[in-house]
Design an enzyme around this catalytic site. Structure first.
Site, PDB file in Angstrom:
ATOM      1  CE  LYS A 131       6.948   6.822  11.077  1.00  0.00           C
ATOM      2  NZ  LYS A 131       7.266   5.698  10.187  1.00  0.00           N
ATOM      3  CG  PHE A 177       3.381  11.536   0.868  1.00  0.00           C
ATOM      4  CD1 PHE A 177       4.016  12.584   1.439  1.00  0.00           C
ATOM      5  CD2 PHE A 177       3.996  11.142  -0.416  1.00  0.00           C
ATOM      6  CE1 PHE A 177       5.022  13.313   0.963  1.00  0.00           C
ATOM      7  CE2 PHE A 177       5.032  11.617  -0.966  1.00  0.00           C
ATOM      8  CZ  PHE A 177       5.772  12.718  -0.312  1.00  0.00           C
ATOM      9  CB  SER A 217      -0.909  -0.171   1.280  1.00  0.00           C
ATOM     10  OG  SER A 217      -1.653   1.115   1.290  1.00  0.00           O
ATOM     11  CG  ASP A 266       2.960  -8.563  13.019  1.00  0.00           C
ATOM     12  OD1 ASP A 266       3.361  -7.481  13.100  1.00  0.00           O
ATOM     13  OD2 ASP A 266       2.290  -9.094  13.885  1.00  0.00           O
ATOM     14  CE1 TYR A 310       4.170   7.434  12.704  1.00  0.00           C
ATOM     15  CE2 TYR A 310       4.114  10.000  12.343  1.00  0.00           C
ATOM     16  CZ  TYR A 310       4.166   8.805  11.731  1.00  0.00           C
ATOM     17  OH  TYR A 310       4.204   8.606  10.372  1.00  0.00           O
ATOM     18  CB  THR A 368      -0.838   6.572   1.500  1.00  0.00           C
ATOM     19  OG1 THR A 368      -0.744   7.105   3.018  1.00  0.00           O
ATOM     20  CG2 THR A 368       0.352   7.209   0.668  1.00  0.00           C
ATOM     21  CB  SER A 413       6.956  11.203   9.821  1.00  0.00           C
ATOM     22  OG  SER A 413       6.150  12.399   9.959  1.00  0.00           O
ATOM     23  CG  ASP A 466       2.102  -5.015   3.602  1.00  0.00           C
ATOM     24  OD1 ASP A 466       1.094  -5.141   4.625  1.00  0.00           O
ATOM     25  OD2 ASP A 466       2.386  -4.049   2.940  1.00  0.00           O
TER      26      ASP A 466
HETATM   27  N1  LIG Z   1       0.947   9.105   4.689  1.00  0.00           N
HETATM   28  C1  LIG Z   1       1.633  10.109   5.387  1.00  0.00           C
HETATM   29  O1  LIG Z   1       1.099  11.188   5.204  1.00  0.00           O
HETATM   30  C2  LIG Z   1       2.932   9.722   5.966  1.00  0.00           C
HETATM   31  C3  LIG Z   1       3.525  10.890   6.219  1.00  0.00           C
HETATM   32  C4  LIG Z   1       4.834  10.718   6.878  1.00  0.00           C
HETATM   33  C5  LIG Z   1       5.093   9.370   7.170  1.00  0.00           C
HETATM   34  N2  LIG Z   1       4.572   8.336   6.825  1.00  0.00           N
HETATM   35  C6  LIG Z   1       4.939   7.023   7.063  1.00  0.00           C
HETATM   36  O2  LIG Z   1       4.909   6.465   6.007  1.00  0.00           O
HETATM   37  C7  LIG Z   1       4.946   4.959   5.890  1.00  0.00           C
HETATM   38  C8  LIG Z   1       4.235   4.291   4.962  1.00  0.00           C
HETATM   39  O3  LIG Z   1       2.877   5.023   5.130  1.00  0.00           O
HETATM   40  P1  LIG Z   1       1.647   5.085   4.233  1.00  0.00           P
HETATM   41  O4  LIG Z   1       0.879   6.309   4.363  1.00  0.00           O
HETATM   42  O5  LIG Z   1       2.238   4.622   2.690  1.00  0.00           O
HETATM   43  O6  LIG Z   1       1.060   3.807   4.621  1.00  0.00           O
HETATM   44  P2  LIG Z   1      -0.243   2.703   4.072  1.00  0.00           P
HETATM   45  O7  LIG Z   1      -1.170   2.393   5.364  1.00  0.00           O
HETATM   46  O8  LIG Z   1      -0.752   3.058   2.807  1.00  0.00           O
HETATM   47  O9  LIG Z   1       0.835   1.587   3.973  1.00  0.00           O
HETATM   48  C9  LIG Z   1       1.545   0.925   4.932  1.00  0.00           C
HETATM   49  C10 LIG Z   1       1.615  -0.422   4.799  1.00  0.00           C
HETATM   50  O10 LIG Z   1       2.433  -0.968   6.001  1.00  0.00           O
HETATM   51  C11 LIG Z   1       1.932  -2.196   6.356  1.00  0.00           C
HETATM   52  N3  LIG Z   1       1.882  -2.516   7.604  1.00  0.00           N
HETATM   53  C12 LIG Z   1       1.438  -1.899   8.711  1.00  0.00           C
HETATM   54  N4  LIG Z   1       1.719  -2.576  10.014  1.00  0.00           N
HETATM   55  C13 LIG Z   1       2.293  -3.437   9.599  1.00  0.00           C
HETATM   56  C14 LIG Z   1       2.827  -4.752  10.394  1.00  0.00           C
HETATM   57  N5  LIG Z   1       2.756  -4.613  11.583  1.00  0.00           N
HETATM   58  N6  LIG Z   1       3.646  -5.540   9.736  1.00  0.00           N
HETATM   59  C15 LIG Z   1       3.470  -5.601   8.265  1.00  0.00           C
HETATM   60  N7  LIG Z   1       3.050  -4.594   7.465  1.00  0.00           N
HETATM   61  C16 LIG Z   1       2.454  -3.615   8.363  1.00  0.00           C
HETATM   62  C17 LIG Z   1       0.320  -2.227   6.089  1.00  0.00           C
HETATM   63  O11 LIG Z   1      -0.374  -3.318   5.792  1.00  0.00           O
HETATM   64  C18 LIG Z   1       0.261  -1.312   4.559  1.00  0.00           C
HETATM   65  O12 LIG Z   1       0.363  -2.090   3.467  1.00  0.00           O
HETATM   66  C19 LIG Z   1       4.542   4.739   7.547  1.00  0.00           C
HETATM   67  O13 LIG Z   1       5.707   4.338   8.151  1.00  0.00           O
HETATM   68  C20 LIG Z   1       4.184   6.046   7.858  1.00  0.00           C
HETATM   69  O14 LIG Z   1       4.145   6.095   9.388  1.00  0.00           O
HETATM   70  C21 LIG Z   1       3.336   8.518   6.265  1.00  0.00           C
END
Ligand SMILES: NC(=O)c1ccc[n+]([C@@H]2O[C@H](COP(=O)([O-])OP(=O)(O)OC[C@H]3O[C@@H](n4cnc5c(N)ncnc54)[C@H](O)[C@@H]3O)[C@@H](O)[C@H]2O)c1
Length: 252
Positions: A162, A191, A15, A57, A158, A193, A145, A36
């Site tokens: 991070k 982002f 994802s 996991d 968080y 997502t 982040s 994942d």
């Molecule tokens: N989206 C944002 O705005 C944003 C901003 C800053 C940082 N982040 C960081 O970016 C990273 C990715 O975020 P994203 O927005 O693409 O998220 P997302 O939810 O689209 O994807 C995260 C993926 O990680 C997997 N995942 C979560 N926990 C898990 C576990 N325990 N074991 C295995 N897989 C696991 C989920 O199944 C998912 O496929 C994260 O670390 C998030 O903290 C996101």
């Protein structure tokens, strides 16, 4: 590092930013394994890009070691690791119901920081077995982040996690320099997502009001572009790169 023909693992690749990275690495000619959750779309996405899927996991630290080893065996080698799985909670240091509980704090550290270090130490071990190419054996890209630097109210756990990921990049790069393995982190702003991908323009506007330009959420492909640029450019090492349109988070 030349990406074409290399073994790459994307943890969280089912994802968001991980998925975009897995797609971009495959398009650049890497052999890609998506790791994942079992319940994720990882298998379908792996099929679409001609890659592999292994369930993981990341908070089951021993299970993660086995999943990683199985994926590396299937790939034949590991040169590139992009780690995006993670997430957070919203809880204040002192809230209406009393002090922040330690269980939640620890869970967020386990999910983001301890899991990243667990994956990194094992990824580095697998990479250390590679034949060096231009003195290089591997590249690790972690996900921080901008909350690492200016966390908002309610992000204390968080932010701690991070900030740990951002801080580890230089130390691990130094630790792993002799093996020719680079370590960096990317610190995205907001982002598009998962849940945020469906936000309307009105919902997004206040969230990105503090960005310099562009005033919009980042696109997962923009994370992937930076991840691939990091892999490509050997002089990038030991730091956390902000990917944030000049945004600085306000307190809330
Ligand atoms: N989206 C944002 O705005 C944003 C901003 C800053 C940082 N982040 C960081 O970016 C990273 C990715 O975020 P994203 O927005 O693409 O998220 P997302 O939810 O689209 O994807 C995260 C993926 O990680 C997997 N995942 C979560 N926990 C898990 C576990 N325990 N074991 C295995 N897989 C696991 C989920 O199944 C998912 O496929 C994260 O670390 C998030 O903290 C996101």
């Amino acid at each position: 590092m030349e990406i074409n023909g290399k073994g790459a693992i994307v943890v969280g690749g089912a994802s968001g930013m991980g998925k975009a990275s897995a797609q971009a690495l495959a398009a650049a000619g890497a052999r890609v394994a998506i790791l994942d959750r079992e319940s994720s779309d990882g298998k379908e996405i792996a099929n679409e890009i001609g890659g592999l899927f292994h369930a993981i996991d990341i908070t089951d630290f021993e299970g993660a070691e086995q999943a990683l080893a199985a994926a590396v065996e299937d790939l034949g080698s590991l040169h590139i690791a992009v780690n995006t799985a993670g997430g957070g909670t919203v809880k204040k240091t002192l809230g209406r119901n009393g002090p922040h509980d330690l269980d939640t704090f620890r869970q967020v550290l386990d999910l983001n920081l301890v899991s990243t270090f667990n994956l990194n130490r094992l990824q580095a071990f697998h990479m250390s077995k590679n034949e060096a190419e231009d003195s290089e054996r591997g590249v690790i890209v972690n996900t921080s982040s901008i909350a690492a630097f200016e966390g908002q109210i309610g992000q204390v756990a968080y932010t701690a996690a991070k900030a740990g990921i951002a801080g580890m990049a230089l130390v691990m790069a130094r630790d792993l320099g002799p093996q020719g393995i680079r370590v960096l982190a990317i610190a995205p702003s907001l982002f598009a997502t998962g849940a945020t991908a469906g936000f309307t323009d009105e919902q997004v506007a206040p969230l990105v009001a503090d960005a310099a330009f562009p005033k919009r959420m980042g696109r997962p492909e923009e994370y992937a572009k930076l991840a691939l640029a990091i892999v490509d450019n050997q002089m990038l090492n030991g730091q956390c790169l902000r990917l944030d349109a000049g945004q600085r988070f306000a307190p809330r």
